[in-house]
Design an enzyme around this catalytic site. Structure first.
Site, PDB file in Angstrom:
ATOM      1  N   GLU A 164      -5.904 -11.011  -1.418  1.00 34.72           N
ATOM      2  CA  GLU A 164      -6.817 -10.779  -0.030  1.00 34.72           C
ATOM      3  C   GLU A 164      -8.270 -10.850  -0.304  1.00 34.72           C
ATOM      4  O   GLU A 164      -9.116  -9.896  -0.037  1.00 34.72           O
ATOM      5  CB  GLU A 164      -6.475  -9.502   0.518  1.00 34.72           C
ATOM      6  CG  GLU A 164      -4.920  -9.407   1.016  1.00 34.72           C
ATOM      7  CD  GLU A 164      -4.565  -8.040   1.828  1.00 34.72           C
ATOM      8  OE1 GLU A 164      -5.466  -7.359   2.363  1.00 34.72           O
ATOM      9  OE2 GLU A 164      -3.271  -7.734   1.908  1.00 34.72           O
TER      10      GLU A 164
ATOM     11  N   GLU B 103       0.770  -1.132   0.034  1.00 37.57           N
ATOM     12  CA  GLU B 103       0.089   0.101   0.046  1.00 37.57           C
ATOM     13  C   GLU B 103       0.974   1.289   0.058  1.00 37.57           C
ATOM     14  O   GLU B 103       0.585   2.183   0.884  1.00 37.57           O
ATOM     15  CB  GLU B 103      -0.931  -0.005   1.041  1.00 37.57           C
ATOM     16  CG  GLU B 103      -1.839  -1.079   1.280  1.00 37.57           C
ATOM     17  CD  GLU B 103      -2.747  -1.213   2.541  1.00 37.57           C
ATOM     18  OE1 GLU B 103      -2.622  -0.496   3.205  1.00 37.57           O
ATOM     19  OE2 GLU B 103      -3.717  -2.351   2.470  1.00 37.57           O
TER      20      GLU B 103
HETATM   21  C1  GLA Z   1      -5.060  -4.685   4.252  1.00 38.97           C
HETATM   22  C2  GLA Z   1      -3.563  -5.510   4.681  1.00 38.97           C
HETATM   23  C3  GLA Z   1      -3.831  -6.832   5.317  1.00 38.97           C
HETATM   24  C4  GLA Z   1      -5.005  -6.454   6.131  1.00 38.97           C
HETATM   25  C5  GLA Z   1      -6.241  -5.938   5.662  1.00 38.97           C
HETATM   26  C6  GLA Z   1      -7.311  -6.072   6.848  1.00 38.97           C
HETATM   27  O1  GLA Z   1      -5.471  -5.243   3.193  1.00 38.97           O
HETATM   28  O2  GLA Z   1      -2.812  -5.603   3.555  1.00 38.97           O
HETATM   29  O3  GLA Z   1      -2.865  -7.181   6.114  1.00 38.97           O
HETATM   30  O4  GLA Z   1      -4.642  -5.817   7.482  1.00 38.97           O
HETATM   31  O5  GLA Z   1      -5.811  -4.577   5.304  1.00 38.97           O
HETATM   32  O6  GLA Z   1      -7.440  -7.065   7.297  1.00 38.97           O
END
Ligand code: GLA
Length: 367
Positions: free
Chosen positions: A265, A155
């Site tokens: 994710e 990020e």
């Molecule tokens: C982001 C992070 C993850 C996690 C999510 C929420 O996507 O990359 O590690 O913290 O937020 O759980």
């Protein structure tokens, strides 16, 4: 009486959305060689029924939290891998590969990490030395053949258009006085990573046209400079508005740069997905809602579209990871509204496969 009737009806609606647990095939068995199929886990979900589900359905795991810097680095600066090692041991015992998550992230930088003992900011060189020590320790610690990819930087890009394409308020950006920390992180990871471990840039909203553009600008620039980056992690915290065209476009753009794509994710909120500034305030629905048949149908259809697209692009994607195992333990039950229940995964809060599970299965088994 009315209440009993209501409960019975609710149960009927909810049950109609979930299937029987025991008779289903494992996700990894029908997804086969498309890509690794993974799940984000906490050490507490490695036992009992959840542990069995992980073994049955997945051949890849990510530690939801316990391999992040702020979880490993103690206040005195030493490292504690105890919780991470529980997941590592489970993976080894069960022949499951792992993704490492993550090495450099503003959201998991220990409090005071960028300051000295008096609270004065460290110089860029001091930050580099301190975190190189950490990255080296991480690669020294984990078994060499277990972790096939690491999210080196998480990020780093801005959410909104602005002067910079980068998240300039990140402590990493600030300590380095610019985005050079990204290049530094990849080069440092490369120094210590075992042969074959993929180094990944991971971020959310990469299907958003403006953020995709920012990502491609950054990645092109890094690749031109010879930065050792192997792939992109599309976090894929999505909602039903994400289209197959958007997903296809992002995959095409990244693989045109010669990068591997990993979906890192994946979950599908039943509410509006928005991660950037003011995320909670933007939510129209602020209370928990029932997971109705309509919601289950819409979600199943969206999962079907997503997996149809991923399946079509299996040659460009090496792993797909769900962010958590069941609706009970999803982080979305607390994000962006604390305590608002969400239903983002393939398994419900009672560990039963949802309509969405069967929709994914149909992508692979229906002729
Ligand atoms: C982001 C992070 C993850 C996690 C999510 C929420 O996507 O990359 O590690 O913290 O937020 O759980």
């Amino acid at each position: 009486m009315k209440r009993i009737l209501f409960l019975a009806l609710t149960a009927a609606v909810l049950c109609s959305c979930g299937g029987k647990k025991d008779e289903i095939p494992g996700l990894k068995d029908f997804i086969k060689n498309d890509f690794k199929i993974g799940v984000a886990v906490m050490p507490s979900s490695l036992v009992g029924e959840e542990g069995e589900m992980i073994k049955k359905h997945f051949n890849s795991m990510t530690a939801e939290n316990v391999m992040k810097p702020a979880n490993v680095i103690r206040p005195d600066g030493s490292y504690d891998f105890t919780e991470a090692d529980k997941i590592i041991a489970f993976a080894q015992e069960n022949g499951i590969k792992m993704r490492g998550h993550t090495l450099v992230w503003h959201g998991s930088t220990p409090r005071g990490y960028m300051n000295d003992a008096e609270g004065k900011p460290l110089t860029k060189e001091q930050v580099m030395a301190k975190h190189e020590n950490y990255i080296k320790a991480v690669f020294d610690h984990y078994p060499k053949d277990l972790i096939y990819a690491w999210d080196v930087v998480n990020e780093a890009l801005a959410d909104e258009p602005g002067e910079s394409i980068y998240r300039t308020r990140s402590p990493w950006y600030q300590a380095f006085g610019g985005p050079e920390f990204i290049e530094w992180a990849f080069k440092t990871a490369k120094k210590y990573a075992p042969e074959g471990c993929e180094l990944i840039y991971n971020d959310y909203n990469l299907v958003d046209p403006a953020k995709l553009e920012r990502a491609c600008t950054m990645l092109k620039d890094m690749l031109a400079k010879g930065v050792p980056i192997d792939g992109v992690g599309m976090q894929a915290h999505w909602d039903n508005s994400v289209s197959q065209e958007q997903i296809q476009n992002a995959i095409d753009r990244f693989s045109a740069l010669g990068l591997d794509v990993q979906i890192t994710e994946l979950d599908l909120t039943c509410f509006d997905n928005y991660h950037g500034p003011g995320a909670a305030e933007r939510q129209k629905i602020r209370q928990s809602v029932q997971y109705t048949t309509e919601l289950a149908d819409a979600q199943a259809e969206q999962y079907s579209k997503i997996f149809t697209t991923l399946h079509k692009n299996a040659d460009k994607i090496s792993s797909v990871t769900f962010w958590c195992l069941t609706d009970r333990n999803s982080w979305l039950n607390n994000f962006t509204i604390r305590g608002r229940l969400d239903y983002p995964l393939l398994f419900d809060a009672q560990n039963r496969p949802k309509k969405a599970f069967f929709a994914v299965k149909d992508v692979y088994t229906k002729k």
